[in-house]
Structures are given as C-alpha cells and as structure tokens.
Design a protein around this motif. Structure first.
Motif, short mmCIF file in Angstrom:
data_model
loop_
_atom_site.label_atom_id
_atom_site.label_comp_id
_atom_site.label_asym_id
_atom_site.label_seq_id
_atom_site.Cartn_x
_atom_site.Cartn_y
_atom_site.Cartn_z
N GLN A 32 0.83 -1.20 0.00
CA GLN A 32 0.00 0.00 0.00
C GLN A 32 0.87 1.25 0.00
O GLN A 32 0.58 2.22 -0.71
CB GLN A 32 -0.91 0.01 1.22
CG GLN A 32 -2.03 -1.01 1.15
CD GLN A 32 -2.86 -1.02 2.41
OE1 GLN A 32 -2.36 -0.79 3.51
NE2 GLN A 32 -4.14 -1.31 2.26
N ASP A 34 3.93 1.50 -1.16
CA ASP A 34 4.57 1.61 -2.48
C ASP A 34 3.61 2.17 -3.51
O ASP A 34 3.98 3.00 -4.34
CB ASP A 34 5.08 0.24 -2.92
CG ASP A 34 6.23 -0.26 -2.06
OD1 ASP A 34 6.84 0.55 -1.33
OD2 ASP A 34 6.50 -1.48 -2.10
N GLY A 35 2.36 1.72 -3.47
CA GLY A 35 1.36 2.23 -4.41
C GLY A 35 1.06 3.70 -4.19
O GLY A 35 0.91 4.47 -5.14
N ARG A 36 1.00 4.11 -2.95
CA ARG A 36 0.78 5.52 -2.66
C ARG A 36 1.95 6.37 -3.16
O ARG A 36 1.77 7.44 -3.74
CB ARG A 36 0.60 5.73 -1.17
CG ARG A 36 0.40 7.20 -0.84
CD ARG A 36 0.73 7.50 0.58
NE ARG A 36 1.21 8.86 0.63
CZ ARG A 36 0.57 9.86 1.19
NH1 ARG A 36 -0.51 9.66 1.79
NH2 ARG A 36 1.04 11.07 1.16
N LEU A 38 3.90 5.70 -5.58
CA LEU A 38 3.88 5.71 -7.04
C LEU A 38 2.89 6.73 -7.58
O LEU A 38 3.17 7.43 -8.55
CB LEU A 38 3.54 4.31 -7.55
CG LEU A 38 3.46 4.11 -9.05
CD1 LEU A 38 4.84 4.29 -9.67
CD2 LEU A 38 2.92 2.74 -9.37
N LEU A 39 1.71 6.83 -6.95
CA LEU A 39 0.65 7.67 -7.49
C LEU A 39 0.61 9.08 -6.92
O LEU A 39 0.22 10.02 -7.62
CB LEU A 39 -0.71 7.00 -7.26
CG LEU A 39 -0.92 5.69 -8.00
CD1 LEU A 39 -2.24 5.07 -7.59
CD2 LEU A 39 -0.86 5.90 -9.49
N TRP A 40 0.96 9.27 -5.66
CA TRP A 40 0.70 10.53 -5.01
C TRP A 40 1.95 11.30 -4.60
O TRP A 40 1.95 12.54 -4.64
CB TRP A 40 -0.16 10.33 -3.77
CG TRP A 40 -1.51 9.82 -4.13
CD1 TRP A 40 -1.96 8.56 -4.02
CD2 TRP A 40 -2.59 10.57 -4.70
NE1 TRP A 40 -3.24 8.45 -4.47
CE2 TRP A 40 -3.66 9.68 -4.90
CE3 TRP A 40 -2.74 11.89 -5.07
CZ2 TRP A 40 -4.86 10.09 -5.45
CZ3 TRP A 40 -3.95 12.29 -5.62
CH2 TRP A 40 -4.99 11.39 -5.79
N ASP A 41 2.98 10.62 -4.15
CA ASP A 41 4.17 11.32 -3.66
C ASP A 41 5.05 11.71 -4.84
O ASP A 41 5.71 10.87 -5.44
CB ASP A 41 4.95 10.43 -2.69
CG ASP A 41 4.13 10.09 -1.46
OD1 ASP A 41 3.16 10.81 -1.18
OD2 ASP A 41 4.47 9.10 -0.79
N LYS A 42 5.01 12.97 -5.20
CA LYS A 42 5.75 13.47 -6.36
C LYS A 42 6.97 14.25 -5.90
O LYS A 42 6.98 14.86 -4.84
CB LYS A 42 4.86 14.38 -7.21
CG LYS A 42 3.57 13.75 -7.67
CD LYS A 42 3.84 12.65 -8.66
CE LYS A 42 2.51 12.07 -9.14
NZ LYS A 42 2.63 10.90 -9.90
#
Length: 69
Positions: A32, A34-36, A38-42
């Motif tokens: 979870q 890792d997925g966050r 990938l999508l949100w933490d820029k």
C-alpha cells in the motif's frame, strides 16, 4: 478515550477483518505504501520549471464549445 472497562476490549467487525487480513498477508501494508508513493508522492518541482509552465499556459476561452466566427 475510554468510556469504561466494559468497552475497552471491543473491536468492530471491520477492525477484526483488517487485523486478520494484515496478519495473514504481512507485505500488504508495504505494498500500500509503495502504491501511494507511485501515485501521489511526487518530487518537488523547481522554480524554473514552475515559471516556464506558467508562461507557456494558454488561456481558455470562457465557453469552449462556441466558435470565434
């Protein structure tokens, strides 16, 4: 915040399900995270890139479906 000793051991069905799921699948929480990431933490955008993006922006007309004819 505890109301009384009577309710201190209570766990809802949803909490029991999630605790059981996490104990059966220990790598779930890391997946979870890792997925966050990938999508949100820029990565932060530097000021030069931000300035160039703002300068390159084209204004949109108020009603986009109407032609300028």
């Amino acid at each position: 915040m505890k109301f009384s000793k009577q309710f201190s051991l209570y766990q809802s069905e949803a909490t029991q399900f999630l605790n059981g799921l996490k104990s059966a699948n220990p790598q779930l929480e890391q997946g979870q995270r890792d997925g966050r990431a990938l999508l949100w933490d820029k990565a932060p955008i530097d000021l030069d890139t931000q300035r160039r993006t703002a300068e390159a922006r084209v204004d949109q007309q108020p009603y986009v479906y109407q032609n300028k004819n």
